[in-house]
Design an enzyme around this catalytic site. Structure first.
Site, PDB file in Angstrom:
ATOM      1  N   GLY A  68       0.959  -1.313   0.017  1.00 27.38           N
ATOM      2  CA  GLY A  68      -0.005   0.117   0.089  1.00 27.38           C
ATOM      3  C   GLY A  68       0.838   1.251  -0.043  1.00 27.38           C
ATOM      4  N   GLY A 117       0.200  -5.198   0.622  1.00 29.32           N
ATOM      5  CA  GLY A 117      -1.215  -5.252  -0.174  1.00 29.32           C
ATOM      6  C   GLY A 117      -1.066  -5.762  -1.457  1.00 29.32           C
ATOM      7  CG  ASP A 148      -3.048  -5.012   6.069  1.00 29.22           C
ATOM      8  OD1 ASP A 148      -1.919  -5.262   5.505  1.00 29.22           O
ATOM      9  OD2 ASP A 148      -3.483  -3.732   5.676  1.00 29.22           O
TER      10      ASP A 148
END
Length: 366
Positions: A68, A117, A148
């Site tokens: 990200g 990401g 994540d």
């Protein structure tokens, strides 16, 4: 790349629709607008009977996606109210879940660097391709963050405690280890990628793979199971470090030294997140948990400090707070998992376990 270049490109060729991440100077780092555009394209292609396969690639020669846009997250956490990062993660995690459930073959070409990401965009796909150039990692603990984009879900499915090792250390792995850990499905030589992608215009994925897939380069992690499975089975990060230092294998000692350089808070939260992800079951429930953790990270000093040290100033000398594992309490860790009330991600739907007790709900942001 000029300032007017589109950050993500879309095209259809024969039976295949293509997503090309197009920020090569930024190693195709993912921002909110890219997430929105990809989601809209997937909606269109899902309804289009002419599209039989979706293909994800990255522009440039360095990799698919380095993760990200953490500079924006740094600025939002330091100077903003966290709402921009929360909105980005909300849409990004919804996209991760959508990719995992996409009804058509979703072919992710995980060539070169694939981190954070980028893993979320690729490793949830139904057909995941690696090459001898692949370098895959979830390096979040090094910036005061926690894996994540469904990373804790993916890593719990690796053999033994290899996923815990990768989550805590942020270690990069190649094609062979990506296949071993369940992050990829097939290996295609880098010099055959163009022909493989071209073949998808006219062939089913299985037929194209039959033409180009090859055995992967040999990995390293299978030979380290003896110490990873024992050391990372410990109940606390402190004990994991002690076991690694006491083991005697130089690679185990190196892993311990790596851990001691990471954010102590991020390490402890990551270990709990991985352990809880194992029992949560579905990807959606894990993403709901990751959203709580990510939102809590915005309220801690380590996220801003970690990005500063690694990306902004690049001095590689973060000053973590707290500075040691011993100073991070169980209460500090539990705050990362507190329910968010009306701000929950809600992918798994409402459940008794997700409803906050009185006074415990919070919002996403500082």
């Amino acid at each position: 790349m000029t300032g007017t270049a589109e950050p993500v490109l879309f095209r259809t060729t024969g039976r295949a629709a293509h997503i090309v991440l197009n920020r090569p100077r930024a190693l195709n780092a993912l921002d909110h607008e890219m997430v929105r555009r990809i989601d809209a394209a997937l909606t269109e292609w899902e309804r289009d009977p002419a599209v039989e396969t979706v293909v994800l690639t990255g522009a440039g020669e360095r990799g698919l996606c380095a993760g990200g846009d953490i500079r924006s997250i740094h600025d939002d956490a330091r100077d903003g109210d966290g709402t921009a990062s929360a909105a980005f993660w909300r849409d990004e995690y919804h996209l991760n879940a959508r990719i995992a459930r996409y009804p058509k073959p979703y072919v992710a070409v995980m060539d070169g660097i694939v981190m954070g990401g980028g893993v979320g965009l690729s490793a949830h796909g139904s057909v995941r391709i690696v090459t001898e150039r692949s370098r895959i990692a979830m390096p979040e603990t090094g910036i005061g963050f926690v894996p994540d984009v469904g990373g804790t879900y993916l890593l719990t499915r690796a053999p033994g405690e290899l996923g815990t090792h990768l989550a805590l250390t942020g270690a990069q792995i190649g094609a062979g280890d990506a296949l071993l850990c369940g992050l990829a499905d097939h290996s295609v030589p880098a010099d055959a990628l163009r022909n493989f992608v071209d073949d998808l215009a006219g062939l089913p994925v299985g037929d194209a793979l039959a033409r180009h897939a090859q055995p992967p380069p040999r990995g390293e992690l299978s030979g380290r199971r003896e110490w990873t499975d024992d050391c990372y089975a410990a109940d606390t990060v402190e004990e994991i470090v002690d076991r690694l230092l006491a083991h005697g294998d130089p690679a185990a000692k190196e892993a311990a030294e790596t851990l001691l350089a990471k954010s102590p808070t991020a390490l402890k939260v990551t270990l709990v997140a991985i352990r809880r992800a194992r029992s949560l079951g579905s990807l959606e429930r894990v993403l709901d948990q990751e959203y709580r953790v990510s939102c809590a990270a915005l309220r801690t000093p380590d996220l801003v400090e970690g990005i500063r040290a690694q990306v902004i100033d690049k001095d590689r000398a973060p000053r973590w707070s707290p500075a040691t594992l011993a100073e991070v309490t169980d209460a500090d860790v539990e705050r990362f998992f507190a329910p968010l009330g009306e701000h929950e991600l809600g992918l798994a739907g409402p459940s008794a376990g997700d409803r906050p007790a009185s006074g415990t709900a919070g919002r996403c942001g500082p």
